[in-house]
Design an enzyme around this catalytic site. Structure first.
Site, short mmCIF file in Angstrom:
data_model
loop_
_atom_site.label_atom_id
_atom_site.label_comp_id
_atom_site.label_asym_id
_atom_site.label_seq_id
_atom_site.Cartn_x
_atom_site.Cartn_y
_atom_site.Cartn_z
N ASP A 141 -13.90 19.38 53.87
CA ASP A 141 -14.41 18.24 54.62
C ASP A 141 -13.21 17.54 55.26
O ASP A 141 -12.05 17.92 55.03
CB ASP A 141 -15.24 17.29 53.74
CG ASP A 141 -16.21 16.46 54.58
OD1 ASP A 141 -16.02 16.39 55.81
OD2 ASP A 141 -17.14 15.85 54.02
C1 BGC Z 1 -18.41 14.28 56.69
C2 BGC Z 1 -18.96 15.64 57.01
C3 BGC Z 1 -18.79 15.94 58.48
C4 BGC Z 1 -17.32 15.83 58.83
C5 BGC Z 1 -17.01 16.16 60.29
C6 BGC Z 1 -17.00 14.08 57.24
O1 BGC Z 1 -16.58 12.75 57.13
O2 BGC Z 1 -18.44 14.08 55.29
O3 BGC Z 1 -20.29 15.73 56.61
O4 BGC Z 1 -19.31 17.19 58.80
O5 BGC Z 1 -16.91 14.49 58.58
O6 BGC Z 1 -17.43 15.18 61.14
#
Ligand code: BGC
Length: 730
Positions: free
Chosen positions: A264
């Site tokens: 993530d």
């Molecule tokens: C979130 C994810 C997301 C990623 C990209 C993160 O902060 O937890 O779910 O896909 O950002 O935007």
């Protein structure tokens, strides 16, 4: 859970082509495939250009300008040494330009086919911008509506979330017109974040992980999903971005996953912040060991891996294995063979809008309809008043994660209702926003309500009150909405409340003031027309709750599939249990499991939802009295629509295992069917149950145990029609 077919998602050809390519890559180029950078929103800097050409970037996220994306792919495919295409990632969560209901709302449709069509529509729109990968679906089970990300998931139940997750994967990946690689997230247990506070710690025993949190991930992988994202949260002391048990032992060894894991956002260097690595270098090493293939946004792989391999701190074969998985997915997706973006034809665009509206209509859950106040009779001579902070908010009705949704496409309830009712409708917002605390407008609203025959209150939460890092401890209607409701209710004019929100809200203090209550979640661009169709009865509501609605936040976590405890509350032991007066204290005549200040039941249980029809269940039959391995059981039931109009019912089958080697939930959803039924007709429904449907993880393995299984069928998790069969293991 027994016998997965995850491995078939990747073809032998994709694997062998990836293997041949890998042999030609330098260490720098291999590491490049493990690096994902954030796009620069509409430009390509010299550094980014150089990075792509030199092969030190394998993926870009958050670039949606079609020309820029096309140019980046051209650089990668035509100017880099091996022509390896880029993965272009974006959070396409519930629609792209046209907003669909939030995922929690989509789960309320209990309609996987429609949800699949929604994902396909989103894929079609997004692929036009050159996006080939979405970070969706989020299949985190969540039983805590305080958590803001509950809006992004499919609710509290593993079976419903599995069906929804599979539908999303199929929709994104198998569309004939367009394909996005899907990504299951956030593995695992993120929805259990303590106190409903985002990113918080979780302690989840394996028995609960296996029975509750893992199944939607495995289901999504079986549907062909080839990427997965770890959760930000700490899981039992090991944050998933550094958790080899999760990413290697479970995901790859036990389940046979052959796709890749993307971290993530900066979750790899966060291993240091969590306190399990000394610095960024150690974090990078830990993530590689754990099996994280791709580093989202942090550059920690780019900064450290080469030197770590060269100084023998990390073995190159670990890198090779991780890169191979990424390349194989790129081949599997056909990225090496396709160039350029697709265009959406006008008829496809029309379909995108239609699907968004259907999803919105089917997501709405009718929770109360006293004296059949709904559907409205638009031809009556009465005057309608629309009031509320969510009535005319093109952005707020969209909900969370709508980076690309065009607000101009939103049709609000006010606009749609004015079109239908013309002069018979008046409007006053009452409050400027859902959080507005001011009572200044109440006098004017009261005056208008007095003159009206019916008031429609558009209540709820603005989009910003749910989603990532947007958690709440007080999950009542925010701002002065409760006071607004009271001000209107004093006049005695009938009230229909519409709630647009990103989570189940606590409505205990005001619910008695509503004659009708329609829970609409955040319905998306087509909120207005969808709401009007349901209010006027052009569409008979069919949504069912994917999550329990609590009476009080202090009940959280509250969910239907809980354990029985050794001292369950019963009407005999808790005085007042039958008399559901939310404000009355309960009194016990024995030590049982309940709160003194609130009834032990939820406000509305999982699976509940009314219709303008009435559905009656009867004649429950089982095809056999006992079931052995490899046999299947048919459960039949007679469903009758005794109401005045045609309708759609979601028939649900639950089981209970009353005696097992470990305690089992008091109810477990196993099957469901959406059934359209004409007024005054009946149909025989058949549910087929396989031996494996009855298996569970007992702490060390998955198994089916001999003994009695109770089976219930009905229109909610409170279904009363039931019987039992015997499971025979030998
Ligand atoms: C979130 C994810 C997301 C990623 C990209 C993160 O902060 O937890 O779910 O896909 O950002 O935007």
């Amino acid at each position: 859970m027994l016998g997965s077919n995850v491995q078939s998602a990747l073809s032998p050809d994709a694997k062998s082509r990836a293997g041949l390519l890998l042999k030609k890559l330098t260490l720098t180029e291999k590491i490049g495939q493990m690096v994902q950078v954030n796009g620069q929103q509409g430009e390509i800097s010299g550094e980014l250009r150089q990075g792509i050409i030199s092969g030190s970037i394998g993926s870009v996220l958050n670039e949606v300008n079609p020309e820029i994306v096309q140019e980046m792919q051209r650089l990668a495919q035509e100017q880099s040494r091996h022509g390896i295409p880029l993965l272009i990632g974006r959070d396409v969560i519930h629609g792209f330009k046209i907003g669909q209901p939030i995922p929690l709302g989509q789960a309320a449709t209990w309609n996987p086919d429609l949800v699949e069509a929604g994902a396909q529509a989103a894929a079609l729109e997004a692929s036009q911008a050159g996006i080939n990968w979405t970070f969706s679906p989020m299949v985190d089970i969540c039983r805590d509506p305080r958590w803001g990300r509950v809006a992004e998931g499919y609710g509290e139940d593993p079976v419903l979330a599995s069906e929804m997750g599979k539908a999303m994967v199929r929709g994104y990946q198998n569309g004939s017109q367009a394909q996005l690689l899907s990504c299951l997230k956030h593995f695992a247990g993120y929805g259990a974040s303590e106190s409903g506070r985002d990113y918080n710690t979780t302690y989840i025993p394996e028995i609960e992980l296996q029975n509750v949190y893992f199944p939607p991930f495995l289901a999504g992988l079986e549907a062909g999903c080839l990427s997965i994202m770890p959760s930000f949260s700490d899981l039992n002391g090991l944050p998933p971005s550094g958790n080899g048990w999760l990413m290697r032992d479970i995901l790859r060894k036990a389940w046979g996953f052959q796709g890749f894991v993307v971290s993530d956002w900066e979750s790899i260097p966060q291993l240091q912040v969590h306190g399990i690595c000394e610095d960024r270098l150690a974090s990078a090493g830990k993530a590689v060991q754990a099996g994280i293939n791709l580093d989202m946004a942090s550059h920690v792989y780019a900064e450290n891996l080469q030197a770590m391999v060269e100084s023998d701190q990390l073995q190159e074969n670990l890198i090779d294995d991780l890169v191979l998985e990424i390349l194989a997915v790129k081949y599997q997706m056909g990225l090496f063979d396709s160039h350029g973006q697709k265009t959406v034809t006008p008829s496809q665009q029309k379909n995108v809008i239609q699907v968004a509206q259907q999803l919105a209509e089917q997501s709405m859950v009718l929770l109360k309809n006293a004296d059949k106040v709904l559907p409205l009779d638009k031809n009556s001579s009465g005057h309608f008043l629309l009031v509320g902070p969510m009535a005319d908010q093109p952005l707020e009705q969209l909900g969370t994660w709508v980076f690309d949704v065009e607000q101009a496409n939103s049709i609000t309830l006010k606009t749609a209702l004015e079109n239908e009712l013309g002069e018979s409708l008046s409007f006053h917002p009452g409050l400027q926003t859902s959080r507005d605390q001011s009572h200044v407008q109440f006098k004017a609203v009261s005056k208008m309500a007095k003159a009206a025959d019916l008031v429609i209150l558009a209540l709820g939460e603005e989009a910003i009150l749910s989603g990532e890092a947007h958690c709440r401890t007080d999950i009542r209607l925010p701002g002065a909405q409760e006071a607004l409701i009271s001000a209107v209710a004093e006049l005695g004019t009938p009230i229909i409340a519409i709630v647009m929100a990103g989570r189940p809200l606590v409505m205990e203090a005001v619910i008695d003031k509503f004659d009708g209550l329609l829970y609409a979640w955040h319905p998306g661009s087509m909120a207005g027309p969808a709401l009007v169709n349901v209010l006027l009865g052009n569409t008979n509501p069919s949504g069912k709750l994917p999550m329990t609605i609590p009476r009080a936040v202090g009940q959280v976590p509250i969910y239907y599939g809980h354990g029985n405890t050794g001292k369950p509350a019963t009407p005999e032991t808790v005085i007042g249990l039958d008399d559901i007066d939310p404000h009355a204290s309960q009194l016990s005549v024995g030590n049982t499991s309940f709160h003194l200040d609130v009834a032990p039941s939820p406000q509305f249980c999982f699976g509940f939802g009314l219709s303008y029809s009435q559905f009656v269940y009867g004649d429950l039959r089982f095809s056999r009295e006992s079931l052995k391995p490899d046999q299947s059981l048919e459960v039949s039931v007679l469903l009758e629509n005794t109401g005045p109009v045609d309708g759609v019912e979601v028939a649900q089958l639950y089981i209970r295992d009353p005696v097992a080697s470990v305690t089992r939930p008091v109810r477990q959803l196993k099957k469901f069917q959406r059934v359209a039924l004409k007024s005054q007709t009946s149909i025989k429904l058949i549910f087929s149950i396989q031996w494996q449907d009855l298996s569970f993880f007992n702490g060390s393995s998955w198994l089916v145990e001999a003994g009695i299984i109770e089976i219930y069928v009905g229109g909610s998790s409170d279904a009363r029609l039931g019987g039992q069969i015997q499971l025979v293991t030998s």
